[in-house]
Enzyme design. Structure first.
Site, PDB file in Angstrom:
ATOM      1  N   GLY A  21       0.827  -1.206   0.000  1.00 50.28           N
ATOM      2  CA  GLY A  21       0.000   0.000   0.000  1.00 50.28           C
ATOM      3  C   GLY A  21       0.861   1.256   0.000  1.00 50.28           C
ATOM      4  O   GLY A  21       0.577   2.228  -0.712  1.00 50.28           O
ATOM      5  N   ARG A  25       7.328   1.717   0.972  1.00 50.40           N
ATOM      6  CA  ARG A  25       7.657   0.289   1.090  1.00 50.40           C
ATOM      7  C   ARG A  25       8.112  -0.255  -0.261  1.00 50.40           C
ATOM      8  O   ARG A  25       8.989  -1.112  -0.339  1.00 50.40           O
ATOM      9  CB  ARG A  25       6.448  -0.515   1.552  1.00 50.40           C
ATOM     10  N   ARG A  88      -0.522  -8.508  -3.662  1.00 52.39           N
ATOM     11  CA  ARG A  88      -0.553  -7.427  -2.684  1.00 52.39           C
ATOM     12  C   ARG A  88       0.157  -7.889  -1.423  1.00 52.39           C
ATOM     13  O   ARG A  88      -0.046  -9.019  -0.953  1.00 52.39           O
ATOM     14  CB  ARG A  88      -2.007  -7.056  -2.367  1.00 52.39           C
ATOM     15  N   GLY A  90       0.458  -6.414   2.313  1.00 50.36           N
ATOM     16  CA  GLY A  90      -0.031  -5.319   3.134  1.00 50.36           C
ATOM     17  C   GLY A  90      -0.155  -5.692   4.595  1.00 50.36           C
ATOM     18  O   GLY A  90       0.349  -6.729   5.031  1.00 50.36           O
ATOM     19  N   GLU A 179      -8.697  -5.646   6.066  1.00 46.85           N
ATOM     20  CA  GLU A 179      -7.819  -4.718   5.363  1.00 46.85           C
ATOM     21  C   GLU A 179      -8.703  -3.936   4.404  1.00 46.85           C
ATOM     22  O   GLU A 179      -9.920  -3.919   4.581  1.00 46.85           O
ATOM     23  CB  GLU A 179      -6.632  -5.453   4.720  1.00 46.85           C
ATOM     24  N   MET A 180      -8.139  -3.282   3.401  1.00 45.49           N
ATOM     25  CA  MET A 180      -8.989  -2.364   2.635  1.00 45.49           C
ATOM     26  C   MET A 180      -8.793  -2.453   1.114  1.00 45.49           C
ATOM     27  O   MET A 180      -9.225  -1.555   0.399  1.00 45.49           O
ATOM     28  CB  MET A 180      -8.748  -0.917   3.116  1.00 45.49           C
ATOM     29  N   GLU A 181      -8.168  -3.504   0.619  1.00 46.27           N
ATOM     30  CA  GLU A 181      -7.828  -3.533  -0.807  1.00 46.27           C
ATOM     31  C   GLU A 181      -8.102  -4.849  -1.545  1.00 46.27           C
ATOM     32  O   GLU A 181      -8.337  -4.835  -2.763  1.00 46.27           O
ATOM     33  CB  GLU A 181      -6.334  -3.190  -0.999  1.00 46.27           C
ATOM     34  N   SER A 203      -1.029  -6.338  11.856  1.00 46.66           N
ATOM     35  CA  SER A 203      -0.386  -5.203  12.525  1.00 46.66           C
ATOM     36  C   SER A 203      -1.119  -4.802  13.787  1.00 46.66           C
ATOM     37  O   SER A 203      -0.569  -4.109  14.643  1.00 46.66           O
ATOM     38  CB  SER A 203      -0.329  -4.010  11.573  1.00 46.66           C
ATOM     39  N   ASP A 204      -2.385  -5.208  13.906  1.00 43.33           N
ATOM     40  CA  ASP A 204      -3.172  -4.836  15.090  1.00 43.33           C
ATOM     41  C   ASP A 204      -4.333  -5.815  15.221  1.00 43.33           C
ATOM     42  O   ASP A 204      -4.668  -6.517  14.264  1.00 43.33           O
ATOM     43  CB  ASP A 204      -3.684  -3.400  14.983  1.00 43.33           C
TER      44      ASP A 204
HETATM   45  N1  HPA Z   1      -8.737  -1.959   9.547  1.00 44.87           N
HETATM   46  C1  HPA Z   1      -8.562  -1.817   8.237  1.00 44.87           C
HETATM   47  N2  HPA Z   1      -7.400  -1.980   7.647  1.00 44.87           N
HETATM   48  C2  HPA Z   1      -6.357  -2.324   8.418  1.00 44.87           C
HETATM   49  C3  HPA Z   1      -6.484  -2.498   9.777  1.00 44.87           C
HETATM   50  C4  HPA Z   1      -7.736  -2.314  10.371  1.00 44.87           C
HETATM   51  O1  HPA Z   1      -7.912  -2.437  11.586  1.00 44.87           O
HETATM   52  N3  HPA Z   1      -5.251  -2.818  10.272  1.00 44.87           N
HETATM   53  C5  HPA Z   1      -4.405  -2.839   9.211  1.00 44.87           C
HETATM   54  N4  HPA Z   1      -5.075  -2.551   8.093  1.00 44.87           N
END
Ligand code: HPA
Length: 235
Positions: A21, A25, A88, A90, A179-181, A203-204
Site C-alpha cells: 500500500g 515500502r 498485494r 499489506g 484490510e482495505m484492498e 499489525s493490530d
Molecule cells: N482496519 C482496516 N485496515 C487495516 C487495519 C484495520 O484495523 N489494520 C491494518 N489494516
C-alpha cells in the site's frame, strides 16, 4: 503510452508485480532486494520500480490505501501494461479469535462491504477469490521457508474508522483479518482474466485493542516480503 496514473511505457513492468500500500515500502523493497532496479513511476508519489530478484524480473508498485486506489493501479497494470499477476503485500487487523499480532495471512477470499462489484451488474453476489496458482505457490513456499501462515477469508472494508462497529459480526463468520484492498484487486484480476493474491501481516487486533510497534511492523513486513519474493521465483 503512459496512463493517467502511471507514467511508464508498455514493457516497463515485469509480468509479476508486488503491491504494498505504502509507496515508500515499494522503494524499500526495490532498494533492499532487487538488482538492476529502475524507478518506473513517480506520479503522485506512488512509486513503482522494476528490477530482478535472483535473475527473475519483478516490479514493485505502491497501491495507496483503499479499493478505489488499488482499483485504479491494478486496472492499469493489468490492462495497459500486460501485467499477469499481482501480489498485494499489506497489513491487516486480526479478526478471528486465533489470529495473533504478526501472523501472516493468505487471503483465499475477500469479503467486502464495498459496492465495487456493482459495476459488473451481476444478478447476484460475486465471491472475490485469490488465484489458486498463486495461493498454492505462496503456501508451498511458506512451508519450504518454515514461515507459518494462516489461509482463509479477509474482509476488505471501505472504512478504517467504522461507525457501525461491525467487526464482531464478521468474526462470527471466521474472517481472519480486515484490510482495505484485496476485494477490488481480486475482482479486477477476475475481470481481466489475470491472477492476484493478497498476503498480509497482522499489525493490530482491533477487537482486543492490541497493536504492534513500528519496529515489529518492519520485522513482520520483512518476513512477508521475503515470502512474496520467494513465491515469485517459484511461479
Ligand atoms: N482496519 C482496516 N485496515 C487495516 C487495519 C484495520 O484495523 N489494520 C491494518 N489494516
Amino acid at each position: 503510452m503512459s496512463t493517467p496514473h502511471l507514467q511508464g511505457e508498455r514493457g516497463d513492468y515485469a509480468p509479476v508485480v508486488l503491491m504494498p500500500g505504502d509507496p515508500l515500502r515499494a522503494k524499500y523493497i526495490a532498494e533492499t532486494y532487487l538488482e538492476d532496479v529502475r524507478c518506473v513511476n513517480e506520479i503522485r508519489g506512488m512509486l513503482g520500480y522494476t528490477g530482478t530478484y535472483q535473475g527473475k524480473p519483478v516490479s514493485v508498485q505502491g497501491s495507496g490505501m483503499g479499493m478505489p486506489s488499488i482499483g485504479i493501479y491494478s486496472y492499469e497494470l493489468f490492462h495497459f501494461f500486460d501485467v499477469q499477476s499481482i501480489i498485494r503485500i499489506g497489513t491487516a487487523g486480526g479478526v478471528a479469535d486465533e489470529v495473533q499480532l504478526r501472523d501472516i495471512l493468505l487471503g483465499v477470499g475477500a469479503c467486502t462491504n464495498s459496492a465495487y462489484a456493482d459495476q459488473y451488474r451481476l444478478p447476484g453476489q460475486f465471491a472475490p477469490t485469490a488465484s489458486f496458482r498463486l495461493l498454492r505457490t505462496a503456501a508451498d513456499t511458506a512451508d519450504q521457508l518454515g514461515i507459518a501462515v494462516r489461509t482463509g477469508n479477509l474482509l476488505s472494508s471501505d472504512t478504517f474508522y467504522d461507525d457501525a462497529d461491525s467487526l464482531a459480526e464478521w468474526q462470527k463468520m471466521h474472517v481472519l483479518g480486515i484490510e482495505m484492498e484485496a476485494a477490488a484487486l481480486y475482482m479486477n484480476a477476475a475481470r481481466a482474466g489475470r491472477e492476484a493474491l493478497c498476503i498480509c501481516t497482522v499489525s493490530d487486533c482491533p477487537l482486543r485493542s492490541e497493536s504492534t510497534t513500528a519496529a515489529e511492523r518492519q520485522t513482520g513486513f520483512t518476513k512477508m516480503m521475503e515470502l512474496a519474493l520467494e513465491t515469485v521465483i517459484r511461479l
